[in-house]
Design an enzyme around this catalytic site. Sequence first.
Site, PDB file in Angstrom:
ATOM      1  N   LYS A  39      -2.693  23.082  15.313  1.00  0.00           N
ATOM      2  CA  LYS A  39      -3.559  22.927  14.241  1.00  0.00           C
ATOM      3  C   LYS A  39      -2.825  22.235  13.186  1.00  0.00           C
ATOM      4  O   LYS A  39      -3.414  21.380  12.538  1.00  0.00           O
ATOM      5  CB  LYS A  39      -4.163  24.228  13.681  1.00  0.00           C
ATOM      6  CG  LYS A  39      -4.815  25.321  14.731  1.00  0.00           C
ATOM      7  CD  LYS A  39      -6.123  24.550  15.314  1.00  0.00           C
ATOM      8  CE  LYS A  39      -6.168  25.245  16.538  1.00  0.00           C
ATOM      9  NZ  LYS A  39      -6.278  26.541  17.035  1.00  0.00           N
ATOM     10  N   ASP A  49       0.693  36.546  16.154  1.00  0.00           N
ATOM     11  CA  ASP A  49       0.060  35.296  16.536  1.00  0.00           C
ATOM     12  C   ASP A  49       0.099  34.375  15.016  1.00  0.00           C
ATOM     13  O   ASP A  49      -0.546  34.793  14.429  1.00  0.00           O
ATOM     14  CB  ASP A  49      -1.110  35.571  17.137  1.00  0.00           C
ATOM     15  CG  ASP A  49      -1.783  34.291  17.775  1.00  0.00           C
ATOM     16  OD1 ASP A  49      -1.451  33.152  17.105  1.00  0.00           O
ATOM     17  OD2 ASP A  49      -2.368  34.249  18.677  1.00  0.00           O
ATOM     18  N   TRP A  86      -9.050  36.849  18.896  1.00  0.00           N
ATOM     19  CA  TRP A  86      -9.420  35.695  19.578  1.00  0.00           C
ATOM     20  C   TRP A  86      -9.469  35.874  21.067  1.00  0.00           C
ATOM     21  O   TRP A  86      -9.059  36.654  21.771  1.00  0.00           O
ATOM     22  CB  TRP A  86      -8.051  34.725  19.536  1.00  0.00           C
ATOM     23  CG  TRP A  86      -8.025  33.348  20.345  1.00  0.00           C
ATOM     24  CD1 TRP A  86      -9.255  32.553  20.130  1.00  0.00           C
ATOM     25  CD2 TRP A  86      -7.164  32.762  21.223  1.00  0.00           C
ATOM     26  NE1 TRP A  86      -8.955  31.496  20.846  1.00  0.00           N
ATOM     27  CE2 TRP A  86      -7.670  31.445  21.348  1.00  0.00           C
ATOM     28  CE3 TRP A  86      -5.835  33.078  21.476  1.00  0.00           C
ATOM     29  CZ2 TRP A  86      -7.101  30.706  22.149  1.00  0.00           C
ATOM     30  CZ3 TRP A  86      -5.322  32.132  22.229  1.00  0.00           C
ATOM     31  CH2 TRP A  86      -5.900  30.864  22.619  1.00  0.00           C
TER      32      TRP A  86
HETATM   33  C1  LIG Z   1      -5.453  33.040  17.227  1.00  0.00           C
HETATM   34  C2  LIG Z   1      -4.992  31.943  17.986  1.00  0.00           C
HETATM   35  N1  LIG Z   1      -3.984  31.877  18.690  1.00  0.00           N
HETATM   36  C3  LIG Z   1      -3.473  31.223  19.453  1.00  0.00           C
HETATM   37  C4  LIG Z   1      -4.071  29.928  19.680  1.00  0.00           C
HETATM   38  C5  LIG Z   1      -3.799  28.946  20.732  1.00  0.00           C
HETATM   39  O1  LIG Z   1      -3.584  27.835  20.166  1.00  0.00           O
HETATM   40  P1  LIG Z   1      -2.856  26.370  21.405  1.00  0.00           P
HETATM   41  O2  LIG Z   1      -3.742  25.410  21.343  1.00  0.00           O
HETATM   42  O3  LIG Z   1      -1.494  25.897  20.565  1.00  0.00           O
HETATM   43  O4  LIG Z   1      -2.379  27.279  22.545  1.00  0.00           O
HETATM   44  C6  LIG Z   1      -5.291  29.661  19.126  1.00  0.00           C
HETATM   45  C7  LIG Z   1      -6.282  28.417  19.397  1.00  0.00           C
HETATM   46  O5  LIG Z   1      -7.170  28.290  19.038  1.00  0.00           O
HETATM   47  C8  LIG Z   1      -5.979  30.655  18.036  1.00  0.00           C
HETATM   48  O6  LIG Z   1      -7.102  30.454  17.393  1.00  0.00           O
END
Ligand SMILES: Cc1ncc(COP(=O)(O)O)c(C=O)c1O
Length: 396
Positions: free
Chosen positions: A246, A211, A130
């Site tokens: 999500k 994660d 990410w």
């Molecule tokens: C792999 C991954 N980790 C963490 C997050 C972080 O999500 P948040 O919006 O809860 O900070 C995302 C969000 O797109 C993600 O795709």
Amino acid sequence: MLDRLNAVAPDPILGIIAAHAADPSPQKIDLGIGVYRDETGNTPILASVRKAERILLDTQTSKSYLGPRGVPGFNSAMQDLIFGGSSEPSQQGRVRTVQTPGGTGALRIGADLVKAAMPGAKIWASDPTWANHYAIFPAAGLTLERYPYFDSELSSLRFEEMMTALSERGPGDVVLFHACCHNPCGVSPDSGQWDAVADLAADRGFLPMVDLAYQGFERSIDEDALAVRLFAEKCPEVIVASSCSKNFAVYRERVGALSVVCAEGKKAADVETVIHSLTRKNYSMPPAHGTALVDIILHSAELTELWLREVNGMRDRINGLRQALAERIAAAGIERDFSFLQRQSGMFSFLGLSVEQVRRLREEFSIYTVDSARVNIASFNDRNIDYFIESLQAVL
Ligand SMILES: Cc1ncc(COP(=O)(O)O)c(C=O)c1O
């Protein structure tokens, strides 16, 4: 002093969103954005969340600070969701879960925790990972390195190469994994492969950091936490950054949790105090609204059942779209094999297009995606899928 600062280029996704919004074409499609969408293109508020919100409005008596631990009921319910209700490490008191502002907050506080424990520790992330991982860990003063993960030729996992690379890691290394629905490539290890990775972590002594941003979006709440549970079973220490953005669709409410597994209960209690000191000097106190909603849902059998049905619905829609895309691309006579779309999972996959093909999709067909051709599968629906396939055929 501020005159010394120069403008920073915005995230390319923001440029895509703006260009899509300004495009008058009725057939335009935004495949870049990273949120779930329903058949109408909306990112809905879940019915379970709406009901919880009504309960919260009726029962909340104060907006005073929560305190550093946040909502205790949320932390314990999240721990059960992530590690399983009767997990041995939880029962041994070796796990601490603290609410954070989103999964991003959990990653950053987790990174700060690693920095506090071992300033020279290195973070190893999958190649690719990410985009924000590349920013979060260095921002906490840690060096981020990569291990092989995605084979773009075969659109699959480079499992042997990953294992070879990870077998060179050891104490002082933190290895970051996506528990499920890998963002951006959609490829996950299978259960046997996760088992082997967890054995390797235990054997080599590197610290797994997981994660968990899409729990429930690949197979089920429990199956998607397999990696976390295997690491927690086999390794003395694990860090988990989880997000409710999500699976509860509470993106803007910023709900997440940082969980740490320590070798002993006493140490876990110590580490929790370190987490509180890190959050205190970062954002002082955690936000309440979204966390309270998740707390209400997870403590009501009725709302939990409704929520699980809604998570299953989102997952089934994504998996259905993956299947429809793969089948309809093949039926359209496109020679290139896109069957990987059906084998991958979660919202994201790489289409394997060149930057030139991505540009043509954008300029000639009003189909917007980032240069890497990572697409959000949830952006497709019955109204746009055929137009997308025709446009894809034209640029291939
Ligand atoms: C792999 C991954 N980790 C963490 C997050 C972080 O999500 P948040 O919006 O809860 O900070 C995302 C969000 O797109 C993600 O795709």
